[in-house]
Design an enzyme around this catalytic site. Structure first.
Site, short mmCIF file in Angstrom:
data_model
loop_
_atom_site.label_atom_id
_atom_site.label_comp_id
_atom_site.label_asym_id
_atom_site.label_seq_id
_atom_site.Cartn_x
_atom_site.Cartn_y
_atom_site.Cartn_z
N ASN A 58 0.84 -1.21 0.00
CA ASN A 58 0.00 0.00 0.00
C ASN A 58 0.87 1.25 0.00
OD1 ASN A 58 0.57 -0.90 2.67
ND2 ASN A 58 -1.06 0.36 3.53
N GLU A 60 0.31 5.25 0.70
CA GLU A 60 -0.64 6.28 1.16
C GLU A 60 -0.27 7.65 0.62
OE1 GLU A 60 -0.99 5.77 5.42
OE2 GLU A 60 -2.21 3.97 5.12
N CYS A 69 -4.15 0.71 -2.41
CA CYS A 69 -4.06 -0.51 -1.61
C CYS A 69 -3.00 -1.45 -2.20
CB CYS A 69 -5.40 -1.24 -1.58
SG CYS A 69 -6.62 -0.51 -0.50
N GLU A 71 -3.23 -4.63 -2.87
CA GLU A 71 -3.78 -5.51 -3.91
C GLU A 71 -3.86 -4.77 -5.24
OE1 GLU A 71 -4.95 -4.78 -0.93
OE2 GLU A 71 -6.38 -6.25 -0.20
N CYS A 102 -10.31 -5.25 1.05
CA CYS A 102 -11.42 -4.31 1.18
C CYS A 102 -12.33 -4.41 -0.05
CB CYS A 102 -10.88 -2.89 1.35
SG CYS A 102 -10.15 -2.19 -0.15
N CYS A 105 -10.89 -3.22 -3.39
CA CYS A 105 -9.92 -4.17 -3.96
C CYS A 105 -10.61 -5.41 -4.51
CB CYS A 105 -8.89 -4.57 -2.91
SG CYS A 105 -7.71 -3.25 -2.62
N1 THU Z 1 -5.31 -1.39 2.67
C1 THU Z 1 -4.81 -2.25 1.74
O1 THU Z 1 -3.69 -2.07 1.24
N2 THU Z 1 -5.59 -3.29 1.35
C2 THU Z 1 -6.82 -3.56 1.85
O2 THU Z 1 -7.47 -4.49 1.42
C3 THU Z 1 -7.34 -2.77 2.97
C4 THU Z 1 -6.61 -1.53 3.29
C5 THU Z 1 -4.48 -0.24 3.09
C6 THU Z 1 -5.00 1.10 2.68
C7 THU Z 1 -4.42 2.00 3.74
O3 THU Z 1 -3.12 2.38 3.36
C8 THU Z 1 -4.32 1.12 4.97
O4 THU Z 1 -4.40 -0.21 4.51
C9 THU Z 1 -5.40 1.37 6.00
O5 THU Z 1 -6.65 1.27 5.44
#
Ligand code: THU
Length: 148
Positions: A58, A60, A69, A71, A102, A105
Site C-alpha cells: 500500500n 498512502e 491498496c 492488492e 477491502c 480491492c
Molecule cells: N489497505 C490495503 O492495502 N488493502 C486492503 O485491502 C485494505 C486496506 C491499506 C489502505 C491504507 O493504506 C491502509 O491499509 C489502511 O486502510
C-alpha cells in the site's frame, strides 16, 4: 440476526509449503509499504495463470484519498507486465487476525480473477484464512454485464 459467514481461521503450520513461500514474498512486499498515516502495512502477491508472481504494497498519500491498496498495486504491476488473469492472491496485513481485501480491492481483483483463490495471513504470521473471489464478492458486476 443473520450470522456473517466468516471463513475458518487456521494455524499457519497447516498452510502448504508453496503458499508459505508466497506468504514470505507478501511479507517482503509489506515491508516496502508507505503507510505513515494509518501505520497499517499491507503486502500482496498475485500469482497469474502463467505462474508469474507480482507483488505490491500500500502507498498512502497526504490527501488520504490518493491511497493505493497493496492488492491494487499488485494488479497494476501484473497488467503492466502484460498478464491478464489472476489465479491467486496472497495477503499479509497488519491485523491480529487474518483479514480479506477491502471492497474496493475485491472489485479490482475480479476484473482479472473472478474465481481467484485468496489466502490472507495475520501480522504475526501465525494464522491464515482462505476464500475465493466468488465467495468474497457474490453477484459480481463485471465486464459480463457491460457486454450483455
Ligand atoms: N489497505 C490495503 O492495502 N488493502 C486492503 O485491502 C485494505 C486496506 C491499506 C489502505 C491504507 O493504506 C491502509 O491499509 C489502511 O486502510
Amino acid at each position: 440476526m443473520v450470522k456473517a459467514l466468516a471463513p475458518d481461521v487456521r494455524p499457519i503450520e497447516e498452510l502448504d509449503k508453496r503458499t508459505q513461500r508466497l506468504v514470505k514474498l507478501a511479507m517482503k512486499a509489506r515491508k516496502k509499504a508507505y503507510a505513515p498515516y494509518s501505520k497499517y502495512l499491507v503486502g500482496a502477491v498475485i500469482v497469474d495463470t502463467r505462474g508469474k508472481i507480482h507483488a505490491g504494497c500500500n502507498v498512502e498519500n497526504a490527501n488520504y484519498a490518493g491511497t493505493t491498496c497493496a492488492e491494487q498495486a499488485a494488479v497494476v504491476k501484473m497488467v503492466s507486465r502484460g498478464a491478464r488473469e489472476i489465479r491467486r492472491v496472497v495477503l499479509v496485513t497488519s491485523s491480529d487476525e487474518p483479514v480479506f481485501p477491502c471492497g474496493f480491492c475485491r472489485q479490482i481483483i475480479i476484473e482479472f480473477g473472478p474465481h481467484a483463490e485468496v489466502t490472507t495471513v495475520n501480522r504475526r504470521m501465525t494464522q491464515f484464512a482462505q476464500s475465493t473471489m466468488d465467495e468474497l464478492l457474490p453477484a459480481q458486476f463485471s465486464k459480463k454485464q457491460l457486454h450483455s
